[in-house]
Scaffold this motif. Sequence first.
Motif, short mmCIF file in Angstrom:
data_model
loop_
_atom_site.label_atom_id
_atom_site.label_comp_id
_atom_site.label_asym_id
_atom_site.label_seq_id
_atom_site.Cartn_x
_atom_site.Cartn_y
_atom_site.Cartn_z
N HIS A 39 0.77 -1.25 -0.13
CA HIS A 39 -0.16 0.05 -0.01
C HIS A 39 0.86 1.30 -0.02
O HIS A 39 1.04 1.87 1.07
CB HIS A 39 -0.87 -0.17 1.35
N HIS A 77 -6.53 5.08 0.94
CA HIS A 77 -6.79 4.93 2.28
C HIS A 77 -6.00 6.19 3.12
O HIS A 77 -4.53 6.21 2.89
CB HIS A 77 -6.13 3.55 2.96
N GLU A 87 -3.99 1.28 -3.07
CA GLU A 87 -4.07 0.10 -3.18
C GLU A 87 -4.84 -0.32 -4.55
O GLU A 87 -5.70 0.57 -4.78
CB GLU A 87 -4.53 -0.99 -2.10
N HIS A 93 -13.28 -7.84 -0.90
CA HIS A 93 -13.49 -7.07 0.52
C HIS A 93 -12.37 -7.37 1.44
O HIS A 93 -12.40 -8.88 1.53
CB HIS A 93 -14.91 -7.03 0.99
N HIS A 94 -11.87 -6.52 1.91
CA HIS A 94 -10.85 -7.00 3.05
C HIS A 94 -10.79 -5.87 3.90
O HIS A 94 -11.12 -4.82 3.88
CB HIS A 94 -9.38 -7.63 2.44
N ASP A 95 -10.12 -5.86 5.21
CA ASP A 95 -10.01 -5.06 6.19
C ASP A 95 -8.42 -4.79 6.35
O ASP A 95 -7.74 -5.76 5.80
CB ASP A 95 -10.80 -5.54 7.61
N HIS A 96 -8.07 -4.05 7.18
CA HIS A 96 -6.65 -3.83 7.35
C HIS A 96 -6.20 -3.60 8.64
O HIS A 96 -7.00 -3.08 9.46
CB HIS A 96 -6.21 -2.23 6.67
N GLU A 107 -3.47 -6.92 5.24
CA GLU A 107 -4.93 -7.27 4.75
C GLU A 107 -5.21 -8.49 5.35
O GLU A 107 -4.64 -9.52 5.39
CB GLU A 107 -4.92 -7.15 3.15
N HIS A 109 -9.22 -10.69 6.16
CA HIS A 109 -10.72 -11.19 5.92
C HIS A 109 -10.98 -12.06 6.97
O HIS A 109 -10.51 -12.94 6.93
CB HIS A 109 -11.07 -11.63 4.64
N ARG A 132 -15.66 -0.23 6.52
CA ARG A 132 -14.29 -0.14 6.56
C ARG A 132 -13.82 -0.34 7.84
O ARG A 132 -14.13 0.41 8.87
CB ARG A 132 -13.46 1.05 5.93
N GLU A 134 -10.42 -1.02 10.45
CA GLU A 134 -8.86 -0.35 10.46
C GLU A 134 -8.72 -0.80 11.61
O GLU A 134 -8.97 -0.18 12.76
CB GLU A 134 -8.47 0.89 10.17
#
Length: 143
Positions: A39, A77, A87, A93-96, A107, A109, A132, A134
């Motif tokens: 990222h 982001h 990115e 879909h994914h989270d961070h 990343e 999920h 989202r 984080e």
Amino acid sequence: MSKASEKLADYEAMLRDNGMRITRPRQVILRILSETDDHPDAMEIFSRAQEVDPAISLSTVYRTMKLLEEKGAIHRHAFEGGRARFEQAGGGHHDHLIDIDTGDVVEFHSRKIEALQDEIARELGYEIVHHRLELYGRKRRKS
């Protein structure tokens, strides 16, 4: 054709469709974006581009990133405490999880987290249309 080559072709087509020429500096920037799996922020993209072509300007990086973001090709982001990072769009879909010591972005999920969010929204009478997540943390020290 590799995934990176396909992504590069998509980026180039998007710029052409919006009346922009694919100049050598833009091509370098697009190649960097299509091959990256991290990222990077604009300065990191600029630095990587300068290694390939020292004539590339920071303003070209910013203009290219802005257009790609406006067209939905990349996601920007603004993680807490740092510069905006980018990115590739797509990929599901994914989270961070952001490492506060190194700035690394991980990343992930989790079906459990997704199910819990849906359950909470349902209990409150809502349907989630976007979210989202984080998380900020640091590596645990081994004992």
